[in-house]
Design a protein around this motif. Structure first.
Motif, PDB file in Angstrom:
ATOM      1  N   GLU A  16       0.822  -1.214   0.000  1.00 46.83           N
ATOM      2  CA  GLU A  16       0.000   0.000   0.000  1.00 46.83           C
ATOM      3  C   GLU A  16       0.855   1.263   0.000  1.00 46.83           C
ATOM      4  N   TRP A  18       0.923   3.705   1.986  1.00 44.87           N
ATOM      5  CA  TRP A  18       1.438   4.061   3.301  1.00 44.87           C
ATOM      6  C   TRP A  18       2.680   3.247   3.690  1.00 44.87           C
ATOM      7  N   SER A  19       3.047   2.270   2.850  1.00 44.45           N
ATOM      8  CA  SER A  19       4.263   1.477   3.090  1.00 44.45           C
ATOM      9  C   SER A  19       5.479   2.047   2.369  1.00 44.45           C
ATOM     10  N   GLU A  21       7.895   4.106   3.058  1.00 36.05           N
ATOM     11  CA  GLU A  21       9.188   4.120   3.740  1.00 36.05           C
ATOM     12  C   GLU A  21       9.810   2.717   3.749  1.00 36.05           C
ATOM     13  N   GLY A  51       6.574   6.648  -2.758  1.00 39.87           N
ATOM     14  CA  GLY A  51       5.137   6.850  -2.582  1.00 39.87           C
ATOM     15  C   GLY A  51       4.415   6.937  -3.917  1.00 39.87           C
ATOM     16  N   ARG A  55       1.393   4.651  -5.169  1.00 34.37           N
ATOM     17  CA  ARG A  55       0.119   5.295  -5.513  1.00 34.37           C
ATOM     18  C   ARG A  55      -0.294   4.955  -6.945  1.00 34.37           C
TER      19      ARG A  55
END
Length: 198
Positions: A16, A18-19, A21, A51, A55
């Protein structure tokens, strides 16, 4: 969030945005190893780029046009698989993969690709799964062979490279071939009492 076991030590789950990093840290370990074989836009070099990659695949997933899943080995992201393209109306998709060197030799890519191809064929009605690889990428071509794919041909000088244009080997498996492979695999597994990975 779901997780599918690949081995006793590894699992497959969605990768996802938000992963980002964790994805970037993984790419830092894998970059030199995978850069010759994957699109330059995939090998992010900073958090914003990482990111953006995730995305892009999240947007594809929301449009039913692709997707990306990570492979975690003992809790560490070590690679993944994806649908580079996915067209349910046409019944065609393209699968792909990447893996950092420290995770090679565990059968993780083959098992992970089996999972997504099986879902595409059995759940989504995909009729043709393609696998495209740099014609010099022996590891990727070996995955296609292990998956029972057929070499359809080579697109000569299909993409620009750093020093010369790149030939792309095109492999594929058709839905009826995949189902027949699964039936043989289930029979083999039942005979030896093992667990199916597809």
């Amino acid at each position: 969030m779901f997780a599918l076991p690949l081995t006793a030590r590894a699992e497959l789950r969605p990768l996802e945005p938000w992963s980002a990093e964790e994805f970037l840290a993984h790419l830092d370990r894998a970059r030199e190893h995978i850069s010759p074989w994957v699109s330059p836009t995939f090998v992010a070099t900073d958090l914003a780029e990482a990111g953006a990659v995730l995305r892009r695949y999240a947007n594809k997933w929301s449009q039913d046009a692709g997707g990306i899943w990570g492979i975690w080995l003992e809790g560490t992201l070590v690679g993944g698989v994806m649908f580079v393209s996915f067209d349910p109306a046409l019944g065609v998709c393209e699968a792909g993969c990447w893996l950092e060197p420290g995770a090679e030799g565990n059968g993780l890519i083959t098992r992970a690709v089996e999972r997504i191809v099986d879902w595409a064929v059995r759940e989504r009605g995909i009729q043709r799964v393609e696998w495209r690889a740099n014609a010099e990428n022996v590891r990727s071509i070996n995955v296609a062979k292990r998956l029972g794919m057929t070499h359809d041909g080579t697109l000569r000088q299909a993409y620009p490279g750093e020093s010369r244009r790149i030939d792309i080997a095109v492999w594929s498996v058709l839905a009826d071939e995949w189902r027949a492979r699964g039936a043989r695999s289930e029979a083999d597994q039942a005979e030896i009492g093992g667990l199916s990975v597809s």
